[in-house]
Design a protein around this motif. Structure first.
Motif, PDB file in Angstrom:
ATOM      1  N   ASP A   1       5.315 -30.131   3.829  1.00  0.00           N
ATOM      2  CA  ASP A   1       6.683 -29.878   4.300  1.00  0.00           C
ATOM      3  C   ASP A   1       6.849 -28.446   4.777  1.00  0.00           C
ATOM      4  O   ASP A   1       7.649 -28.168   5.663  1.00  0.00           O
ATOM      5  N   TRP A   2       6.135 -27.525   4.166  1.00  0.00           N
ATOM      6  CA  TRP A   2       6.245 -26.100   4.518  1.00  0.00           C
ATOM      7  C   TRP A   2       5.187 -25.664   5.520  1.00  0.00           C
ATOM      8  O   TRP A   2       5.186 -24.524   5.973  1.00  0.00           O
ATOM      9  N   GLY A   3       4.244 -26.541   5.832  1.00  0.00           N
ATOM     10  CA  GLY A   3       3.179 -26.192   6.767  1.00  0.00           C
ATOM     11  C   GLY A   3       2.162 -25.227   6.174  1.00  0.00           C
ATOM     12  O   GLY A   3       1.610 -24.394   6.888  1.00  0.00           O
ATOM     13  N   VAL A   4       1.902 -25.361   4.874  1.00  0.00           N
ATOM     14  CA  VAL A   4       0.956 -24.477   4.184  1.00  0.00           C
ATOM     15  C   VAL A   4      -0.242 -25.292   3.732  1.00  0.00           C
ATOM     16  O   VAL A   4      -0.097 -26.357   3.119  1.00  0.00           O
ATOM     17  N   ARG A   5      -1.445 -24.798   4.027  1.00  0.00           N
ATOM     18  CA  ARG A   5      -2.675 -25.460   3.605  1.00  0.00           C
ATOM     19  C   ARG A   5      -3.298 -24.729   2.427  1.00  0.00           C
ATOM     20  O   ARG A   5      -3.144 -23.515   2.285  1.00  0.00           O
ATOM     21  N   LYS A   6      -4.034 -25.452   1.603  1.00  0.00           N
ATOM     22  CA  LYS A   6      -4.721 -24.856   0.461  1.00  0.00           C
ATOM     23  C   LYS A   6      -5.730 -23.814   0.956  1.00  0.00           C
ATOM     24  O   LYS A   6      -6.463 -24.057   1.907  1.00  0.00           O
ATOM     25  N   GLY A   7      -5.737 -22.641   0.322  1.00  0.00           N
ATOM     26  CA  GLY A   7      -6.660 -21.583   0.705  1.00  0.00           C
ATOM     27  C   GLY A   7      -6.136 -20.651   1.781  1.00  0.00           C
ATOM     28  O   GLY A   7      -6.751 -19.640   2.096  1.00  0.00           O
ATOM     29  N   GLU A   8      -4.989 -20.980   2.356  1.00  0.00           N
ATOM     30  CA  GLU A   8      -4.394 -20.148   3.398  1.00  0.00           C
ATOM     31  C   GLU A   8      -3.667 -18.963   2.751  1.00  0.00           C
ATOM     32  O   GLU A   8      -2.958 -19.136   1.769  1.00  0.00           O
ATOM     33  N   PRO A   9      -3.849 -17.740   3.255  1.00  0.00           N
ATOM     34  CA  PRO A   9      -3.138 -16.607   2.659  1.00  0.00           C
ATOM     35  C   PRO A   9      -1.632 -16.708   2.886  1.00  0.00           C
ATOM     36  O   PRO A   9      -1.186 -16.884   4.015  1.00  0.00           O
ATOM     37  N   ILE A  10      -0.846 -16.622   1.785  1.00  0.00           N
ATOM     38  CA  ILE A  10       0.611 -16.749   1.901  1.00  0.00           C
ATOM     39  C   ILE A  10       1.346 -15.608   1.206  1.00  0.00           C
ATOM     40  O   ILE A  10       2.561 -15.621   1.116  1.00  0.00           O
ATOM     41  N   GLY A  11       0.611 -14.624   0.690  1.00  0.00           N
ATOM     42  CA  GLY A  11       1.261 -13.506   0.008  1.00  0.00           C
ATOM     43  C   GLY A  11       0.296 -12.348  -0.148  1.00  0.00           C
ATOM     44  O   GLY A  11      -0.864 -12.419   0.249  1.00  0.00           O
ATOM     45  N   ALA A  12       0.803 -11.270  -0.732  1.00  0.00           N
ATOM     46  CA  ALA A  12      -0.016 -10.087  -0.988  1.00  0.00           C
ATOM     47  C   ALA A  12       0.353  -9.550  -2.364  1.00  0.00           C
ATOM     48  O   ALA A  12       1.506  -9.655  -2.792  1.00  0.00           O
ATOM     49  N   ALA A  13      -0.633  -8.979  -3.056  1.00  0.00           N
ATOM     50  CA  ALA A  13      -0.373  -8.442  -4.396  1.00  0.00           C
ATOM     51  C   ALA A  13      -1.272  -7.243  -4.659  1.00  0.00           C
ATOM     52  O   ALA A  13      -2.326  -7.080  -4.026  1.00  0.00           O
ATOM     53  N   VAL A  14      -0.838  -6.411  -5.608  1.00  0.00           N
ATOM     54  CA  VAL A  14      -1.636  -5.270  -6.040  1.00  0.00           C
ATOM     55  C   VAL A  14      -1.364  -5.058  -7.531  1.00  0.00           C
ATOM     56  O   VAL A  14      -0.237  -5.232  -7.995  1.00  0.00           O
TER      57      VAL A  14
ATOM     58  N   ASP B   1       0.841  -1.208   0.000  1.00  0.00           N
ATOM     59  CA  ASP B   1       0.000   0.000   0.000  1.00  0.00           C
ATOM     60  C   ASP B   1       0.872   1.252   0.000  1.00  0.00           C
ATOM     61  O   ASP B   1       0.573   2.231  -0.680  1.00  0.00           O
ATOM     62  N   GLN B   2       1.970   1.212   0.760  1.00  0.00           N
ATOM     63  CA  GLN B   2       2.882   2.348   0.844  1.00  0.00           C
ATOM     64  C   GLN B   2       3.582   2.577  -0.497  1.00  0.00           C
ATOM     65  O   GLN B   2       3.740   3.714  -0.932  1.00  0.00           O
ATOM     66  N   ILE B   3       3.965   1.508  -1.183  1.00  0.00           N
ATOM     67  CA  ILE B   3       4.664   1.621  -2.468  1.00  0.00           C
ATOM     68  C   ILE B   3       3.730   2.116  -3.561  1.00  0.00           C
ATOM     69  O   ILE B   3       4.059   3.032  -4.311  1.00  0.00           O
ATOM     70  N   SER B   4       2.546   1.500  -3.663  1.00  0.00           N
ATOM     71  CA  SER B   4       1.662   1.745  -4.805  1.00  0.00           C
ATOM     72  C   SER B   4       0.653   2.855  -4.603  1.00  0.00           C
ATOM     73  O   SER B   4       0.186   3.445  -5.573  1.00  0.00           O
ATOM     74  N   GLY B   5       0.270   3.113  -3.365  1.00  0.00           N
ATOM     75  CA  GLY B   5      -0.788   4.083  -3.130  1.00  0.00           C
ATOM     76  C   GLY B   5      -2.172   3.490  -3.340  1.00  0.00           C
ATOM     77  O   GLY B   5      -3.184   4.176  -3.241  1.00  0.00           O
TER      78      GLY B   5
ATOM     79  N   SER C   1      -3.894  -3.244  -1.444  1.00  0.00           N
ATOM     80  CA  SER C   1      -3.478  -4.577  -1.867  1.00  0.00           C
ATOM     81  C   SER C   1      -4.401  -5.636  -1.270  1.00  0.00           C
ATOM     82  O   SER C   1      -5.192  -5.346  -0.378  1.00  0.00           O
ATOM     83  N   CYS C   2      -4.287  -6.859  -1.785  1.00  0.00           N
ATOM     84  CA  CYS C   2      -5.099  -7.948  -1.258  1.00  0.00           C
ATOM     85  C   CYS C   2      -4.221  -9.174  -1.023  1.00  0.00           C
ATOM     86  O   CYS C   2      -3.148  -9.307  -1.612  1.00  0.00           O
TER      87      CYS C   2
END
Length: 173
Positions: free
Chosen positions: A56-69, A38-42, A45-46
């Motif tokens: 192995d990484w402890g990540v489940r399907k549907g779990e938020p793992i990143g942000a994008a805009v 948000d600070q970079i783009s103004g 983001s979601c």
């Protein structure tokens, strides 16, 4: 009086710039990444969710793992100028694909002009994907009668490099 004029259908323009921060786990780090974007783009983001489970990484399907805009229009041009400035106005020639797209990364988001260090956010890296387009490219994404873009109309990597050099004054290494 022989003038060589380029067809208006061959004019290349910037379609969008996508900023992505993959943090690999959910929780507070997602909110921190969203604040940084948000600070970079103004823009707002979601969160992006995992497409499949990785035990192995402890990540489940549907779990938020990143942000994008995604940024489009004049805002995208202004943002891309700042992002390229953070990279020293040089681009890697191998970062272009054969369809007019270019990707690069920035290891520290505070290198971007206009972004100040915030101790609550820290220092994060991000990936940037730049998409170029021509008139007529809408046939790929429209809902009815989807079609592929013809071979002679596709943006080659050389045309994309020339466009970035001309419009943004970057040098291709």
């Amino acid at each position: 009086m022989s003038q060589t004029t380029e067809s208006s259908m061959k004019k290349i323009k910037l379609e969008k710039v996508v900023l992505n921060m993959g943090v690999g786990k959910s929780g507070d780090v997602i909110e921190i990444a969203k604040k940084a974007l948000d600070q970079i783009s103004g823009k707002r983001s979601c969160a992006r969710e995992a497409k499949e489970t990785q035990r192995d990484w402890g990540v489940r399907k549907g779990e938020p793992i990143g942000a994008a805009v995604t940024i489009r229009g004049e805002d995208a041009k202004a943002l891309l100028k700042r992002l390229l400035e953070a990279k020293g106005n040089t681009v890697n020639g191998r970062s272009f694909d054969n369809f007019g797209n270019y990707s690069f990364g920035i290891s520290e988001h505070i290198d971007i002009p206009g972004v100040k260090y915030d101790p609550q956010i820290g220092i994060l890296g991000l990936g940037i994907a730049v998409t170029l387009t021509r008139p007529g490219y809408g046939v790929r994404t429209r809902s009815k009668h989807k079609a592929s873009v013809g071979k002679s109309h596709i943006i080659t990597s050389q045309e994309a490099k020339d466009y970035l050099a001309k419009e943004f004054g970057v040098t291709v290494a």
